[in-house]
Design a protein around this motif. Structure first.
Motif, PDB file in Angstrom:
ATOM      1  N   CYS A   1       0.854  -1.192   0.000  1.00  0.00           N
ATOM      2  CA  CYS A   1       0.000   0.000   0.000  1.00  0.00           C
ATOM      3  C   CYS A   1       0.894   1.249   0.000  1.00  0.00           C
ATOM      4  O   CYS A   1       2.032   1.198   0.493  1.00  0.00           O
ATOM      5  N   GLY A   2       0.344   2.343  -0.464  1.00  0.00           N
ATOM      6  CA  GLY A   2       0.996   3.654  -0.340  1.00  0.00           C
ATOM      7  C   GLY A   2       2.398   3.692  -0.931  1.00  0.00           C
ATOM      8  O   GLY A   2       2.650   3.216  -2.038  1.00  0.00           O
ATOM      9  N   THR A   3       3.295   4.259  -0.157  1.00  0.00           N
ATOM     10  CA  THR A   3       4.692   4.389  -0.602  1.00  0.00           C
ATOM     11  C   THR A   3       5.320   3.029  -0.896  1.00  0.00           C
ATOM     12  O   THR A   3       6.105   2.889  -1.837  1.00  0.00           O
ATOM     13  N   SER A   4       4.966   2.030  -0.116  1.00  0.00           N
ATOM     14  CA  SER A   4       5.532   0.694  -0.348  1.00  0.00           C
ATOM     15  C   SER A   4       5.065   0.140  -1.695  1.00  0.00           C
ATOM     16  O   SER A   4       5.803  -0.574  -2.379  1.00  0.00           O
ATOM     17  N   TRP A   5       3.862   0.506  -2.089  1.00  0.00           N
ATOM     18  CA  TRP A   5       3.354   0.115  -3.414  1.00  0.00           C
ATOM     19  C   TRP A   5       4.183   0.815  -4.500  1.00  0.00           C
ATOM     20  O   TRP A   5       4.515   0.215  -5.531  1.00  0.00           O
ATOM     21  N   HIS A   6       4.546   2.057  -4.260  1.00  0.00           N
ATOM     22  CA  HIS A   6       5.408   2.757  -5.231  1.00  0.00           C
ATOM     23  C   HIS A   6       6.756   2.059  -5.352  1.00  0.00           C
ATOM     24  O   HIS A   6       7.309   1.946  -6.452  1.00  0.00           O
ATOM     25  N   ALA A   7       7.295   1.594  -4.228  1.00  0.00           N
ATOM     26  CA  ALA A   7       8.571   0.863  -4.282  1.00  0.00           C
ATOM     27  C   ALA A   7       8.399  -0.393  -5.141  1.00  0.00           C
ATOM     28  O   ALA A   7       9.275  -0.747  -5.937  1.00  0.00           O
ATOM     29  N   GLY A   8       7.243  -1.038  -5.000  1.00  0.00           N
ATOM     30  CA  GLY A   8       6.955  -2.221  -5.824  1.00  0.00           C
ATOM     31  C   GLY A   8       6.929  -1.877  -7.302  1.00  0.00           C
ATOM     32  O   GLY A   8       7.449  -2.612  -8.145  1.00  0.00           O
ATOM     33  N   LEU A   9       6.349  -0.718  -7.636  1.00  0.00           N
ATOM     34  CA  LEU A   9       6.283  -0.312  -9.053  1.00  0.00           C
ATOM     35  C   LEU A   9       7.675  -0.078  -9.631  1.00  0.00           C
ATOM     36  O   LEU A   9       7.945  -0.429 -10.775  1.00  0.00           O
ATOM     37  N   VAL A  10       8.559   0.530  -8.844  1.00  0.00           N
ATOM     38  CA  VAL A  10       9.939   0.711  -9.331  1.00  0.00           C
ATOM     39  C   VAL A  10      10.579  -0.672  -9.508  1.00  0.00           C
ATOM     40  O   VAL A  10      11.235  -0.956 -10.522  1.00  0.00           O
ATOM     41  N   ALA A  11      10.359  -1.532  -8.525  1.00  0.00           N
ATOM     42  CA  ALA A  11      10.979  -2.866  -8.553  1.00  0.00           C
ATOM     43  C   ALA A  11      10.484  -3.699  -9.742  1.00  0.00           C
ATOM     44  O   ALA A  11      11.198  -4.569 -10.240  1.00  0.00           O
ATOM     45  N   GLU A  12       9.287  -3.420 -10.199  1.00  0.00           N
ATOM     46  CA  GLU A  12       8.766  -4.118 -11.382  1.00  0.00           C
ATOM     47  C   GLU A  12       9.694  -3.891 -12.575  1.00  0.00           C
ATOM     48  O   GLU A  12      10.066  -4.830 -13.284  1.00  0.00           O
ATOM     49  N   TYR A  13      10.090  -2.641 -12.780  1.00  0.00           N
ATOM     50  CA  TYR A  13      11.017  -2.337 -13.882  1.00  0.00           C
ATOM     51  C   TYR A  13      12.327  -3.089 -13.690  1.00  0.00           C
ATOM     52  O   TYR A  13      12.906  -3.616 -14.632  1.00  0.00           O
TER      53      TYR A  13
ATOM     54  N   ILE B   1       5.652 -11.113  -3.203  1.00  0.00           N
ATOM     55  CA  ILE B   1       6.533 -10.304  -2.342  1.00  0.00           C
ATOM     56  C   ILE B   1       5.671  -9.242  -1.662  1.00  0.00           C
ATOM     57  O   ILE B   1       5.046  -8.425  -2.341  1.00  0.00           O
ATOM     58  N   ALA B   2       5.613  -9.291  -0.340  1.00  0.00           N
ATOM     59  CA  ALA B   2       4.840  -8.296   0.419  1.00  0.00           C
ATOM     60  C   ALA B   2       5.819  -7.225   0.910  1.00  0.00           C
ATOM     61  O   ALA B   2       6.826  -7.546   1.543  1.00  0.00           O
ATOM     62  N   ILE B   3       5.500  -5.979   0.575  1.00  0.00           N
ATOM     63  CA  ILE B   3       6.393  -4.869   0.957  1.00  0.00           C
ATOM     64  C   ILE B   3       5.669  -4.014   1.990  1.00  0.00           C
ATOM     65  O   ILE B   3       4.560  -3.539   1.738  1.00  0.00           O
ATOM     66  N   SER B   4       6.283  -3.831   3.149  1.00  0.00           N
ATOM     67  CA  SER B   4       5.654  -3.020   4.186  1.00  0.00           C
ATOM     68  C   SER B   4       6.693  -2.509   5.175  1.00  0.00           C
ATOM     69  O   SER B   4       7.436  -3.302   5.755  1.00  0.00           O
ATOM     70  N   GLN B   5       6.728  -1.207   5.343  1.00  0.00           N
ATOM     71  CA  GLN B   5       7.637  -0.636   6.331  1.00  0.00           C
ATOM     72  C   GLN B   5       7.297  -1.186   7.713  1.00  0.00           C
ATOM     73  O   GLN B   5       8.132  -1.748   8.398  1.00  0.00           O
ATOM     74  N   SER B   6       6.044  -0.987   8.121  1.00  0.00           N
ATOM     75  CA  SER B   6       5.644  -1.336   9.489  1.00  0.00           C
ATOM     76  C   SER B   6       5.481  -2.832   9.685  1.00  0.00           C
ATOM     77  O   SER B   6       5.645  -3.340  10.790  1.00  0.00           O
ATOM     78  N   GLY B   7       5.096  -3.518   8.610  1.00  0.00           N
ATOM     79  CA  GLY B   7       4.748  -4.931   8.748  1.00  0.00           C
ATOM     80  C   GLY B   7       3.417  -5.133   9.452  1.00  0.00           C
ATOM     81  O   GLY B   7       3.065  -6.245   9.847  1.00  0.00           O
ATOM     82  N   GLU B   8       2.638  -4.036   9.593  1.00  0.00           N
ATOM     83  CA  GLU B   8       1.368  -4.125  10.336  1.00  0.00           C
ATOM     84  C   GLU B   8       0.180  -3.604   9.534  1.00  0.00           C
ATOM     85  O   GLU B   8      -0.907  -3.450  10.077  1.00  0.00           O
ATOM     86  N   THR B   9       0.349  -3.295   8.277  1.00  0.00           N
ATOM     87  CA  THR B   9      -0.741  -2.746   7.475  1.00  0.00           C
ATOM     88  C   THR B   9      -1.822  -3.803   7.237  1.00  0.00           C
ATOM     89  O   THR B   9      -1.529  -4.887   6.713  1.00  0.00           O
ATOM     90  N   ALA B  10      -3.056  -3.489   7.644  1.00  0.00           N
ATOM     91  CA  ALA B  10      -4.124  -4.496   7.651  1.00  0.00           C
ATOM     92  C   ALA B  10      -4.347  -5.122   6.271  1.00  0.00           C
ATOM     93  O   ALA B  10      -4.457  -6.352   6.151  1.00  0.00           O
ATOM     94  N   ASP B  11      -4.412  -4.300   5.226  1.00  0.00           N
ATOM     95  CA  ASP B  11      -4.686  -4.841   3.892  1.00  0.00           C
ATOM     96  C   ASP B  11      -3.546  -5.738   3.402  1.00  0.00           C
ATOM     97  O   ASP B  11      -3.789  -6.742   2.729  1.00  0.00           O
TER      98      ASP B  11
END
Ligand code: M6R
Length: 367
Positions: free
Chosen positions: A58-70, A102-112
């Motif tokens: 989610c959020g910024t971590s989702w953006h990191a995923g989008l960069v990582a896709e490339y 691959i699950a990306i999460s800073q907190s590791g606690e994001t409900a979704d």
């Protein structure tokens, strides 16, 4: 506790040379060509043989995923899908035997993101985590993973966690590509050197852009809207720049792939619209220059993030911010820095509570 900085966010922005270094420490040595990700060694074959990688976040971590896709697609030639965890979880997602989540999460606690991991796990997928908080729920639920080791992030706006996520995801892609043989040994070595020299370049960038960004912030603090445009692996950086500005300064901002502008947002451009371009000398350079011309022709106010020594964009844009050159796939780690600082200074000038923006929590533990 803020180490002399007025806000955690600014402290965390300036911690990035260190946090990026920490995310690589003990894992990478360019002089010997060594790259190890302790928690992933036993999964290196699985990664190399994956038919598909699905990133959930989610959020910024989702953006990191989008960069990582490339980066994964380019280096490891594995198709990647990047999903909002909140959408993935309710879609009865298709997951096959050779897919890796691959699950990306800073907190590791994001409900979704937790729910997305649960669903993927129930369908039998191998789940890897890229978390910052050690021992967090997602870190414990996944089969294996690589921590980002960015240290505690207190500011609600994610900064150092993002660049550490990019560093770790790039190392994962290289680790996979090396095993798979989709990149040459020489290229592998080059990219290790690129990664190893990043902390120094991050430091240089922060030093160099800070004053010019403060001036731009003062000029544009009262803008009603902002547009951020980038292409390739810097398109997600445009999304991230817009998110940073929205969440802490409450200015409406949108990020777009620069070429999509013509399909709608170009209608918004007039002499009141600041447009931040990420216009680096990479494979998208010529194309982005045309996009800058299109904005100028409509009197948009162009602020461009360019590589040092760039003369072409300098002659076109109203403001340029220079950053050092690096490998194209590593450039988001540098190009995002001025955008973090721009959001920060605009928010401060507007009197906003930077570390605790209204309506937002550091981790979104309810859906
Ligand atoms: O802890 P997570 O990485 O799972 O958090 C995801 C998002 O809630 C988070 O990135 C949020 O978008 C930030 N406030 C962005 O700065």
């Amino acid at each position: 506790e803020k180490g002399g900085y007025p806000h955690f966010m600014l402290k965390e922005i300036f911690e990035q040379p260190r946090s990026i270094y920490d995310s690589m420490r003990g894992r990478l040595d360019a002089s010997t060509g060594r790259l190890t990700l302790g928690g992933l060694i036993e999964y290196q074959n699985r990664l190399a043989n994956a038919d598909r990688i699905i990133m959930v976040a989610c959020g910024t971590s989702w953006h990191a995923g989008l960069v990582a896709e490339y980066i994964f697609e380019e280096l490891a030639r594995i198709p990647v899908e990047v999903e909002y965890a909140s959408e993935f979880r309710y879609r009865n997602p298709i997951i096959r035997e050779n897919d890796i989540v691959i699950a990306i999460s800073q907190s590791g606690e994001t409900a979704d993101t937790i729910a997305a991991v649960q669903i993927a796990k129930a369908k039998g997928a191998l789940i890897l985590g890229v978390c910052n908080v050690v021992g967090s729920t997602i870190a414990r639920m996944t089969h294996a993973g690589a921590y980002t080791h960015a240290g505690p992030e207190i500011g609600v706006a994610s900064t150092k966690a993002f660049t550490a996520q990019l560093t770790v995801l790039t190392m994962m892609a290289l680790f996979t590509a090396h095993k798979k043989g989709t990149i040459s040994e020489a290229r592998f070595r080059q990219l290790l050197v690129g990664l190893e020299t990043l902390p120094q370049k991050v430091e240089e960038t922060l030093e160099r852009v800070h004053e010019p960004i403060k001036k731009i912030a003062a000029l544009f603090k009262d803008a009603r809207n902002f547009l951020y445009l980038g292409r390739g692996c810097n398109f997600p950086v445009a999304l991230e720049g817009a998110l940073k500005l929205k969440e802490i300064s409450y200015i409406h901002a949108e990020g777009y792939p620069a070429a999509e502008m013509k399909h709608g947002p170009i209608a918004l451009i007039d002499n009141q619209m600041p447009v931040v371009f990420i216009a680096l000398q990479d494979s998208s350079y010529e194309k982005i220059i045309s996009n800058i011309q299109e904005v100028k022709a409509r009197n948009g106010r162009v602020i461009a993030i360019v590589n040092e020594g760039d003369e072409v964009v300098k002659n076109m844009a109203e403001f340029v911010i220079e950053i050092p050159k690096t490998e194209e796939i590593l450039s988001p780690i540098l190009s995002v820095l001025p955008l973090q600082l721009l959001a920060y200074h605009i928010a401060v000038l507007r009197g906003c509570d930077v570390d605790q923006p209204r309506n937002l929590a550091k981790s979104v533990t309810v859906e």
